[in-house]
Design an enzyme around this catalytic site. Structure first.
Site, PDB file in Angstrom:
ATOM      1  CG  HIS A   1      37.944  34.597  43.419  1.00  0.00           C
ATOM      2  ND1 HIS A   1      36.733  34.874  43.998  1.00  0.00           N
ATOM      3  CD2 HIS A   1      38.059  35.434  42.348  1.00  0.00           C
ATOM      4  CE1 HIS A   1      36.130  35.841  43.309  1.00  0.00           C
ATOM      5  NE2 HIS A   1      36.920  36.197  42.323  1.00  0.00           N
TER       6      HIS A   1
ATOM      7  CG  ASP B   1      36.839  41.994  42.637  1.00  0.00           C
ATOM      8  OD1 ASP B   1      37.949  42.213  42.138  1.00  0.00           O
ATOM      9  OD2 ASP B   1      35.975  41.265  42.118  1.00  0.00           O
TER      10      ASP B   1
END
Length: 308
Positions: A117, A158
């Site tokens: 991220h 993920d």
């Protein structure tokens, strides 16, 4: 098989914080018990120059000296501390080291990492620096030969989309970003990967594995990597607090086996990182991760046998 850890660099968190920091030490204990042949080494510290391959100098400096804004730290979800900076550098260094070890032995691991991220100029979602992006760029610098650029595939499994990785490599045809993630899950504003596969809430083993097989086939048609960086998130697990998917232990093992086999069939070195995992019972997250290591070790042995 080599694995690199940064678990001794503990991030100080306030009581009740939802990030499961203890899972890294638990994973190391389980590996010592169940896979003692895995060679675990302390992660090196990523330098400013290495981080600058994927991050702006302003972001590196702000994080390093603590001048980062409170708003930026809220987006990350951690309080700033020198320990946070050190851990973030070590976690990135672990993926760098794992990539180098994968070129030598076929398969290697970062026992943390997967901080997908983080953008070039900001962090987010428990991610400060983007370890896969930094490692991919550094491996390209180290393995470029005769004008030929190393191609890298980032296979991100993920449960949350790798928005930072997609942003960093948006205009880079030498890196292929594949993200298989929950459609309605964080981040709610997603970036465009080279290949995004969005899954509905409640997606179980069979549908997930079918989607993964189609995605790997599409990757094969569009790209021929010389290195795979695999984000083996434990958070698609059915009892993950932040996952919203329904994969079982067996389903996650089958997922890992498909990825490792895809790389093995093409003789492409693979480095993997743990990425997310937030089960209410932290032992279940660690069990998923241990399963990933068992599959990885099997394929590492295949590389060793082929080299004899």
């Amino acid at each position: 098989m080599r694995a690199f850890y940064s678990g001794q660099f503990v991030l100080p968190l306030p009581p009740g914080h939802r990030f499961p920091m203890s899972r890294y030490a638990l994973l190391r204990d389980r590996l010592l018990e169940h896979l003692p042949a895995v060679d675990m080494d302390q992660a090196p510290r990523a330098t400013d120059g290495e981080l600058a391959l994927a991050h702006t100098p302003q972001w590196i400096a702000a994080i390093s000296d603590g001048s980062v804004s409170p708003q930026a730290m809220r987006e990350i979800g951690f309080p700033w501390s020198e320990a946070m900076v050190e851990r973030s550098r070590r976690s990135t260094g672990a993926t760098i080291a794992a990539c180098r070890a994968a070129f030598a032995g076929g398969v290697a691991a970062n026992m943390a990492g997967g901080t997908h991220h983080a953008y070039a100029d900001k962090g987010g979602g428990f991610c400060v620096f983007n370890d896969a992006a930094v490692a991919a760029r550094l491996m390209q610098a180290e393995h470029g030969r005769g004008g030929r650029q190393l191609k890298v595939a980032v296979i991100d499994l993920d449960v949350h989309q790798g928005n930072g990785t997609a942003s960093i490599f948006r205009s880079d045809p030498s890196v292929f970003t594949l993200s298989l993630h929950g459609q309605k899950n964080f981040p709610f504003r997603k970036e465009a990967s080279d290949l995004d596969v969005e899954l509905p809430d409640g997606c179980g083993d069979a549908d997930y594995l079918t989607a993964l097989e189609h995605a790997l086939d599409e990757l094969d048609r569009r790209f021929s990597p010389g290195l795979v960086i695999y984000l083996a998130g434990a958070d698609p697990f059915e009892r993950d607090r932040l996952g919203r998917l329904k994969l079982t232990f067996d389903g996650l093992e089958a997922r890992d086996r498909r990825v490792f086999d895809w790389a093995w069939q093409r003789r492409v070195p693979l480095a993997f990182a743990m990425a997310g995992g937030y089960a209410s019972d932290i032992a279940e997250t660690v069990q998923v991760q241990l399963g990933t290591f068992k599959v990885a070790f099997d394929y590492w042995r295949r590389w060793q046998n082929a080299a004899r």
